[in-house]
Design a protein around this motif. Structure first.
Motif, PDB file in Angstrom:
ATOM      1  N   GLU A  38       0.827  -1.204   0.000  1.00 42.49           N
ATOM      2  CA  GLU A  38       0.000   0.000   0.000  1.00 42.49           C
ATOM      3  C   GLU A  38       0.865   1.258   0.000  1.00 42.49           C
ATOM      4  O   GLU A  38       0.537   2.261  -0.653  1.00 42.49           O
ATOM      5  N   ASN A  66       1.281  -3.995 -12.329  1.00 38.58           N
ATOM      6  CA  ASN A  66       1.684  -4.736 -11.133  1.00 38.58           C
ATOM      7  C   ASN A  66       2.545  -5.949 -11.490  1.00 38.58           C
ATOM      8  O   ASN A  66       2.095  -6.861 -12.170  1.00 38.58           O
ATOM      9  N   ASP A  70      -0.413 -11.549  -7.965  1.00 39.15           N
ATOM     10  CA  ASP A  70      -1.853 -11.350  -7.765  1.00 39.15           C
ATOM     11  C   ASP A  70      -2.204 -10.947  -6.339  1.00 39.15           C
ATOM     12  O   ASP A  70      -3.113 -10.134  -6.107  1.00 39.15           O
ATOM     13  N   ASP A  71      -1.486 -11.513  -5.368  1.00 41.20           N
ATOM     14  CA  ASP A  71      -1.820 -11.253  -3.965  1.00 41.20           C
ATOM     15  C   ASP A  71      -1.594  -9.804  -3.562  1.00 41.20           C
ATOM     16  O   ASP A  71      -2.142  -9.344  -2.547  1.00 41.20           O
ATOM     17  N   TRP A  73      -2.354  -7.131  -5.431  1.00 42.05           N
ATOM     18  CA  TRP A  73      -3.235  -6.194  -6.133  1.00 42.05           C
ATOM     19  C   TRP A  73      -4.098  -5.364  -5.194  1.00 42.05           C
ATOM     20  O   TRP A  73      -4.199  -4.130  -5.343  1.00 42.05           O
ATOM     21  N   ALA A  74      -4.743  -5.998  -4.230  1.00 38.13           N
ATOM     22  CA  ALA A  74      -5.655  -5.273  -3.339  1.00 38.13           C
ATOM     23  C   ALA A  74      -4.922  -4.189  -2.550  1.00 38.13           C
ATOM     24  O   ALA A  74      -5.423  -3.068  -2.395  1.00 38.13           O
ATOM     25  N   ALA A  75      -3.732  -4.505  -2.053  1.00 45.04           N
ATOM     26  CA  ALA A  75      -2.964  -3.521  -1.286  1.00 45.04           C
ATOM     27  C   ALA A  75      -2.475  -2.388  -2.184  1.00 45.04           C
ATOM     28  O   ALA A  75      -2.481  -1.215  -1.790  1.00 45.04           O
ATOM     29  N   THR A  77      -3.874  -1.253  -4.997  1.00 43.16           N
ATOM     30  CA  THR A  77      -4.992  -0.367  -5.338  1.00 43.16           C
ATOM     31  C   THR A  77      -5.427   0.456  -4.119  1.00 43.16           C
ATOM     32  O   THR A  77      -5.841   1.609  -4.264  1.00 43.16           O
ATOM     33  N   ALA A  78      -5.291  -0.111  -2.927  1.00 40.85           N
ATOM     34  CA  ALA A  78      -5.640   0.636  -1.712  1.00 40.85           C
ATOM     35  C   ALA A  78      -4.740   1.855  -1.539  1.00 40.85           C
ATOM     36  O   ALA A  78      -5.188   2.919  -1.101  1.00 40.85           O
ATOM     37  N   GLU A  81      -5.927   4.463  -4.011  1.00 37.82           N
ATOM     38  CA  GLU A  81      -7.206   5.016  -3.553  1.00 37.82           C
ATOM     39  C   GLU A  81      -7.013   5.967  -2.367  1.00 37.82           C
ATOM     40  O   GLU A  81      -7.739   6.958  -2.225  1.00 37.82           O
ATOM     41  N   THR A  98      -1.837  -7.248 -14.066  1.00 36.57           N
ATOM     42  CA  THR A  98      -0.882  -7.955 -13.213  1.00 36.57           C
ATOM     43  C   THR A  98      -0.133  -9.000 -14.030  1.00 36.57           C
ATOM     44  O   THR A  98      -0.742  -9.745 -14.804  1.00 36.57           O
TER      45      THR A  98
END
Length: 238
Positions: A38, A66, A70-71, A73-75, A77-78, A81, A98
């Motif tokens: 992040e 990225n 894959d793992d 990605w969420a962090a 994008t956070a 954001e 990714t």
């Protein structure tokens, strides 16, 4: 020359594309700097965003490349954001890709920000005159210093606020340092280390644009200094 790509789009507008990347920073075993993803994406995003808004553009999209897996990605994008939220731009769409076919030994991320600018607002040439004042907002930091001295980093929202002030020109400082960026800013003046002075190190890398140059007429100084607070560092031309 600003570190952006300007593409004429219509008689009235152009598209501005600004990018940044990072490598060897993240959570992989062989990374040089160990930080959460992040934070990686947040600081890469802020560089591209600062370049875009410093060119007077209104951002309208963000792209993430990225190479961390894959793992992550969420962090990642956070982090982006978070930066958009700080600017009141949470509505701006985010897309990307990714690399999931192959696993890299080190983390790598690329981020691009696209914006629109009126053709009469974008000016890539700036003159240095007797009435020109220059300040550095923030402090040049790199690597772990960015985390350890977070209070010295120029806030993203502050960059936007100063960019929006009339008669003020802004240029983010990157890895080449303040002096190198300063010599890309003016079309009629070249500086040497001996011709300017500042309490900051003029040659030091500013990593993920932890500081930026603000150029303004003298009567704007009070407004800028008040907004920047402890991040304001006057640069003196000898």
């Amino acid at each position: 020359m600003r570190d952006v790509l300007v593409i004429p789009f219509s008689p009235e507008e152009s598209i501005v594309i600004a990018s940044d990347n990072s490598g060897g920073i993240g959570l992989k075993k062989d990374d040089v700097v160990a930080v959460p993803y992040e934070i990686v994406s947040y600081y890469a995003f802020r560089v591209a965003m600062m370049e875009c808004i410093a060119a007077s553009a209104i951002p309208f999209s963000v792209t993430l490349q990225n190479f961390c897996g894959d793992d992550a990605w969420a962090a990642l994008t956070a982090g982006i954001e978070k930066g958009l939220s700080e600017l009141g731009m949470a509505h701006i769409p985010l897309t990307g890709s990714t690399e999931s076919n192959f696993t890299l030994k080190q983390s790598a991320v690329g981020i691009s920000v696209m914006g629109r600018v009126k053709n009469n607002q974008y000016d890539d040439e700036l003159l240095c005159t007797d009435q020109t004042e220059i300040a550095i907002i923030g402090k040049p930091l790199v690597g772990n210093e960015v985390i350890e001295q977070e209070e010295a980093v120029a806030p993203l929202s502050l960059c936007k606020r100063i960019c929006d002030m009339p008669e003020v020109n802004v240029l983010p400082v990157g890895s080449k340092g303040i002096l190198a960026e300063l010599n890309m800013l003016f079309s009629n003046r070249t500086f040497t280390e001996a011709s300017i002075s500042c309490e900051l190190d003029l040659l030091r890398s500013s990593g993920p644009a932890t500081c930026f140059i603000a150029v303004f007429p003298s009567y704007r100084r009070g407004e800028i200094e008040k907004a920047a607070g402890g991040c304001f560092h006057k640069l003196f031309v000898k």
